[in-house]
Design a protein around this motif. Structure first.
Motif, PDB file in Angstrom:
ATOM      1  N   UNK A 574       0.857  -1.185   0.000  1.00 34.20           N
ATOM      2  CA  UNK A 574       0.000   0.000   0.000  1.00 34.20           C
ATOM      3  C   UNK A 574       0.895   1.237   0.000  1.00 34.20           C
ATOM      4  N   UNK A 575       0.317   2.389  -0.320  1.00 32.57           N
ATOM      5  CA  UNK A 575       1.101   3.611  -0.479  1.00 32.57           C
ATOM      6  C   UNK A 575       0.487   4.772   0.293  1.00 32.57           C
ATOM      7  N   UNK A 576       1.330   5.733   0.628  1.00 38.47           N
ATOM      8  CA  UNK A 576       0.919   7.017   1.205  1.00 38.47           C
ATOM      9  C   UNK A 576       1.779   8.111   0.581  1.00 38.47           C
ATOM     10  N   UNK A 577       1.397   9.358   0.843  1.00 41.83           N
ATOM     11  CA  UNK A 577       2.183  10.524   0.416  1.00 41.83           C
ATOM     12  C   UNK A 577       2.433  11.413   1.630  1.00 41.83           C
ATOM     13  N   UNK A 578       3.513  12.177   1.598  1.00 43.67           N
ATOM     14  CA  UNK A 578       3.894  13.001   2.746  1.00 43.67           C
ATOM     15  C   UNK A 578       4.237  14.415   2.311  1.00 43.67           C
ATOM     16  N   UNK A 579       3.948  15.364   3.203  1.00 41.31           N
ATOM     17  CA  UNK A 579       4.437  16.739   3.103  1.00 41.31           C
ATOM     18  C   UNK A 579       5.258  17.033   4.350  1.00 41.31           C
ATOM     19  N   UNK A 580       5.706  18.274   4.463  1.00 41.04           N
ATOM     20  CA  UNK A 580       6.464  18.648   5.650  1.00 41.04           C
ATOM     21  C   UNK A 580       5.620  18.593   6.911  1.00 41.04           C
ATOM     22  N   UNK A 581       4.300  18.603   6.761  1.00 41.33           N
ATOM     23  CA  UNK A 581       3.406  18.568   7.908  1.00 41.33           C
ATOM     24  C   UNK A 581       3.018  17.154   8.323  1.00 41.33           C
ATOM     25  N   UNK A 582       3.386  16.141   7.534  1.00 39.35           N
ATOM     26  CA  UNK A 582       3.075  14.788   7.950  1.00 39.35           C
ATOM     27  C   UNK A 582       2.669  13.904   6.790  1.00 39.35           C
ATOM     28  N   UNK A 583       2.332  12.661   7.160  1.00 43.89           N
ATOM     29  CA  UNK A 583       1.967  11.629   6.189  1.00 43.89           C
ATOM     30  C   UNK A 583       0.463  11.592   6.005  1.00 43.89           C
ATOM     31  N   UNK A 584       0.030  11.396   4.776  1.00 42.43           N
ATOM     32  CA  UNK A 584      -1.385  11.374   4.443  1.00 42.43           C
ATOM     33  C   UNK A 584      -2.031  10.037   4.766  1.00 42.43           C
ATOM     34  N   UNK A 585      -3.299   9.869   4.384  1.00 44.53           N
ATOM     35  CA  UNK A 585      -4.011   8.622   4.679  1.00 44.53           C
ATOM     36  C   UNK A 585      -3.414   7.442   3.926  1.00 44.53           C
ATOM     37  N   UNK A 586      -3.710   6.237   4.441  1.00 45.66           N
ATOM     38  CA  UNK A 586      -3.189   4.999   3.860  1.00 45.66           C
ATOM     39  C   UNK A 586      -4.083   4.580   2.700  1.00 45.66           C
ATOM     40  N   UNK A 587      -3.448   4.200   1.585  1.00 46.06           N
ATOM     41  CA  UNK A 587      -4.195   3.750   0.419  1.00 46.06           C
ATOM     42  C   UNK A 587      -4.687   2.328   0.580  1.00 46.06           C
ATOM     43  N   UNK A 588      -5.572   1.886  -0.300  1.00 43.46           N
ATOM     44  CA  UNK A 588      -6.103   0.517  -0.211  1.00 43.46           C
ATOM     45  C   UNK A 588      -4.999  -0.503  -0.441  1.00 43.46           C
ATOM     46  N   UNK A 589      -4.970  -1.605   0.336  1.00 39.14           N
ATOM     47  CA  UNK A 589      -3.927  -2.628   0.160  1.00 39.14           C
ATOM     48  C   UNK A 589      -4.121  -3.400  -1.142  1.00 39.14           C
ATOM     49  N   UNK A 590      -3.000  -3.768  -1.751  1.00 36.63           N
ATOM     50  CA  UNK A 590      -3.003  -4.533  -2.998  1.00 36.63           C
ATOM     51  C   UNK A 590      -2.210  -5.814  -2.751  1.00 36.63           C
ATOM     52  N   UNK A 591      -2.843  -6.962  -2.941  1.00 41.93           N
ATOM     53  CA  UNK A 591      -2.190  -8.261  -2.770  1.00 41.93           C
ATOM     54  C   UNK A 591      -1.824  -8.818  -4.140  1.00 41.93           C
ATOM     55  N   UNK A 592      -0.578  -9.309  -4.275  1.00 39.38           N
ATOM     56  CA  UNK A 592      -0.136  -9.894  -5.529  1.00 39.38           C
ATOM     57  C   UNK A 592       0.635 -11.174  -5.236  1.00 39.38           C
ATOM     58  N   UNK A 593       0.770 -12.032  -6.260  1.00 42.51           N
ATOM     59  CA  UNK A 593       1.397 -13.337  -6.123  1.00 42.51           C
ATOM     60  C   UNK A 593       2.525 -13.448  -7.149  1.00 42.51           C
ATOM     61  N   UNK A 594       3.636 -14.104  -6.740  1.00 46.03           N
ATOM     62  CA  UNK A 594       4.744 -14.369  -7.645  1.00 46.03           C
ATOM     63  C   UNK A 594       4.539 -15.719  -8.310  1.00 46.03           C
ATOM     64  N   UNK A 595       4.937 -15.870  -9.580  1.00 46.86           N
ATOM     65  CA  UNK A 595       4.839 -17.137 -10.292  1.00 46.86           C
ATOM     66  C   UNK A 595       6.005 -18.035  -9.893  1.00 46.86           C
ATOM     67  N   UNK A 596       5.692 -19.246  -9.353  1.00 50.63           N
ATOM     68  CA  UNK A 596       6.710 -20.189  -8.891  1.00 50.63           C
ATOM     69  C   UNK A 596       7.098 -21.142 -10.015  1.00 50.63           C
TER      70      UNK A 596
END
Length: 794
Positions: A574-596
């Motif tokens: 998941x991702x967030x963005x930041x300014x000098x005043x702090x970190x923004x809200x948390x984005x929706x989680x993304x689940x992914x799988x690696x090919x074995x």
């Protein structure tokens, strides 16, 4: 007659009283007060309830909201209730409990008696030469909270002022309790006035005040006609009912203060107001005065526009950086103010002049503030504004502006924020060299089209920027001009006023690429960044490692990041963005799988490989299979079979066309060598079999039968073996079949033999020993693959 009339009036009166009683109902009591119905604020008093009928013997008092009140008995018909410290208007009532007759009640108002009026001020408004009105106003004092009656009293005095006897008196009831007016003849010279005020709780009078009317007289309010205006002056007509000695006229634009005309003070019917700005809406007002007395009230203001003139000031122009393709240049300009435009701007003109191709003029709409022109190194761009009267002087951008070599300024000394008035102050170290001017440009980050700029003088090294929005990130540059071809520039970024943490999250996409994942995201919307973004944050959680979390911080300018060396099959990011005043809200989680990668069982590999190995070993021990494979191999390797016609032996054969001389050095004696005749041997050419019968023995032909010419000669002068190839038209000589044997017997000639027979296929494990037979010709030395296919059923 009189008796009859009196009797009639008696009957009518009785009927009237009876009718009123029937309409109002029967009253059982009467409510009175020791202080009346208007009482002093904060006072105490007593109220009485007296029975009016015999049946009303039991009574009770009620207050606000019909709440019962305790009472005392005065006598058999009257009860009373004591009110203490009344502070507001109240209602009291009395009701008979033993009768169905109507109750009685009373509203009590509270207040103060009037104070003596003071600060009396009077004016004498002259309507015409015969009469006028004396208007007075005063201060009534504190509010009484009761109804007041005020009267303006006036006495006309003789010329001997206050010692003269009273000539006449006037009075006027004030329309309000603060002002009143009295009409007086024009012959009156002096007056005395005072004010009398009263209400239910008392009365008061002001002191007398004497006036000489010539000191307080004032003309009626003048009336203005619509002004007649040119570009810089207006003529105004003034109308008055009486002649005055002084006239004052004032004017102003919409946002300005009133200014008195220099021509004020002289009585004129028409007044000229000069030194006005073209194409400006002006408002005018006027007042007048006698030789003595007071100024009249200001007239109602009237308005009019002055006419247009051609703009006299050039535009404030600037330009953006060249486009990435270096083919266009965007020129910006600011809108002229009303005073500088001197009219309504109808369009803008843009001219591009090139010494090679001349000039090109384009008209741009009045709403435009920028224009892109083709860029050339020697071009000059000019911009001007047009109204109905003409155009402004052209503002030029020379090619030197775009060709200058920009050098870095010293770092800006101070960039600070002032959140109260939403401004940014930029300052920099003053250069040592003489500065001609400076320009500061700024725009929201990534939005060059919203470019703003301000020009500064040669001695200025700081600027206060107020044209900025809160929670917006700005970037720009400072340009210091030494002359038209020497400019230094310093960029700045990350400038903002109010700032907060981002209010939104980046829009994220992921792409799995083997053992890594490529994360891309879109920029947060401009209005939700909260200021200048400092970085983006990627959080990666490994599900197979106890939920281990890893953090990646990426620069705010990036839009992609690759996470490498991933080993677990499942991750969440998941991702967030930041300014000098702090970190923004948390984005929706993304689940992914690696090919074995799939792992084949070693047992399965062995099971598949074993039969293949067995088959190959069996084929290797089969002579027929080896022979057949060799034939197939030779068919596939046609391109690599050497052409014997290109050999050294074949070239020498061509030189001796018709026969081949094979010179063999049989002796190494130093004496004279005897020339030996070549030995000619007939070689029989066997015909190619066309069919085979079952009784015929099968013969495997490894090579197609061809015709060769072989000639051997012994040359006493040379030990070389010479071979001459003959074409199809040459005479065929033959050698005996034992000629090869002669060469085999000479061990010293192995090298020459290998050279002569080098064009034959080499012997290997797939074929049996090679045998020569039949008549062979040199022209057929090339192998014909068709024979292979025919003999081997290819």
């Amino acid at each position: 007659m009189m008796a009859t009339l009196s009797h009639t009036w008696t009957i009518l009166t009785a009927v009237t009283v009876l009718t009123v009683q029937l309409c109002e109902g029967t009253r059982c009591c009467n409510l009175t007060s020791s202080a009346g119905i208007d009482v002093l604020l904060g006072s105490s008093f007593r109220i009485y309830c007296t029975s009016l009928t015999v049946t009303c013997r039991k009574k009770n008092f009620y207050g606000q909201n019909n709440a019962p009140l305790p009472h005392k008995v005065l006598n058999s018909t009257t009860i009373y209730y004591d009110v203490f410290n009344i502070t507001e208007k109240k209602t009291y009532s009395c009701k008979c409990l033993s009768s169905s007759c109507d109750s009685c009640g009373q509203d009590f108002s509270t207040g103060y008696p009037p104070e003596c009026p003071k600060n009396i001020s009077c004016t004498y408004k002259v309507n015409n030469n015969d009469s006028g009105d004396v208007s007075c106003s005063w201060d009534r004092g504190r509010d009484t909270f009761l109804e007041n009656n005020s009267t303006l009293e006036m006495r006309i005095l003789s010329k001997n002022h206050t010692h003269a006897p009273m000539l006449d008196s006037f009075s006027s009831k004030a329309k309000t309790d603060r002002s009143a007016s009295v009409h007086v003849p024009g012959s009156v010279l002096m007056i005395a006035v005072w004010v009398h005020a009263k209400n239910a709780l008392g009365s008061a009078a002001s002191i007398h005040k004497n006036y000489t009317l010539s000191d307080i007289k004032m003309p009626s309010t003048p009336v203005l006609r619509q002004p007649d205006c040119s570009s810089q002056e207006c003529i105004i007509t003034v109308e008055q009912p009486v002649t005055t000695q002084h006239l004052e006229i004032q004017y102003r634009a919409d946002t300005q203060t009133w200014t008195s005309s220099p021509d004020s003070g002289v009585q004129m019917r028409s007044v000229q107001v000069a030194s006005l700005e073209p194409y400006t809406l002006y408002h005018f007002r006027v007042r007048s005065k006698f030789s003595t007395g007071l100024w009249s009230l200001w007239s109602a203001s009237i308005s009019n526009w002055t006419e247009e003139e051609a703009p006299a000031k050039e535009l404030d122009v600037w330009y953006a950086e060249l486009a990435s393709d270096f083919r266009s240049l965007t020129v910006y300009w600011k809108e002229l103010g009303i005073s500088a435009a001197k009219g309504k701007i109808l369009s803008y003109g843009v001219r591009v002049y090139s010494p090679n191709s001349g000039q090109n003029i384009t008209n741009v709409s009045a709403e435009a503030r920028s224009y892109s022109v083709p860029f050339c190194a020697e071009c000059e761009v000019s911009v001007w504004a047009c109204n109905s009267k003409g155009s402004s002087p052209p503002a030029n951008i020379t090619s030197e502006y775009t060709k200058v070599k920009l050098r870095h300024l010293d770092p800006l000394q101070d960039v600070h924020k002032v959140a109260d008035n939403l401004s940014v102050t930029l300052s920099w170290k003053k250069p040592y060299a003489a500065v001609r001017r400076s320009v500061v440009e700024w725009f929201p980050k990534g939005h060059m089209m919203e470019l703003r700029w301000v020009g500064l003088g040669r001695n200025e090294n700081h600027v206060v920027i107020k044209d900025v929005k809160p929670f917006e990130c700005y970037e720009g540059a400072v340009y210091v001009f030494y002359n038209e071809s020497s400019v230094r520039r310093t960029r700045f970024t990350g400038v903002t006023t109010l700032e907060s943490a981002p209010a939104a999250v980046p829009s994220v996409q992921e792409k799995v690429e083997g053992k890594q994942v490529r994360v891309t995201w879109a920029e947060i919307p401009r209005g939700q960044r909260g200021g200048c973004l400092t970085n983006y944050n990627i959080y990666l959680e490994n599900h197979d490692n106890g939920g281990h979390r890893k953090h990646y911080s990426i620069e705010a300018s990036q839009r992609e990041h690759v996470i490498k060396d991933l080993s677990s099959p499942r991750y969440t990011l998941w991702m967030t963005a930041s300014t000098a005043k702090g970190e923004g809200p948390v984005g929706p989680p993304i689940t992914f799988f690696l090919q074995q990668e799939s792992q084949l069982s070693p047992l399965l590999v062995c099971a598949v490989a074993a039969p293949i190995v067995v088959v190959l070993v069996g084929l290797y021990h089969s002579s027929a299979v080896k022979q057949r494979l060799w034939v197939y191999f030779q068919c596939l390797m046609l391109d690599v079979v050497p052409d014997p016609a290109n050999s050294k032996w074949a070239k020498e054969c061509i030189q001796d066309k018709g026969k081949m001389n094979l010179q063999l050095q049989l002796s190494n004696s130093s004496g004279a060598e005897e020339e030996v005749e070549p030995i000619l041997v007939d070689v029989e050419e066997l015909p190619r079999p066309t069919s085979l019968s079952p009784e015929t023995e099968t013969v495997t032909v490894l090579y197609p039968r061809t015709t060769y010419i072989k000639s051997f000669s012994h040359d006493s002068d040379s030990s070389d073996l010479r071979q001459t190839s003959m074409d199809t038209n040459s005479t065929v000589d033959y050698i005996s079949s034992h000629g090869a044997g002669i060469m085999d017997e000479e061990d010293e000639e192995d090298e020459e033999e290998e050279e002569m027979l080098g064009f034959f296929p080499s012997h290997n494990i797939f074929i049996e020993p090679l045998e020569f037979g039949g008549k062979l010709t040199l022209n057929a030395v090339k192998i014909d693959c068709g024979d292979f296919f025919q003999n081997s059923a290819c």
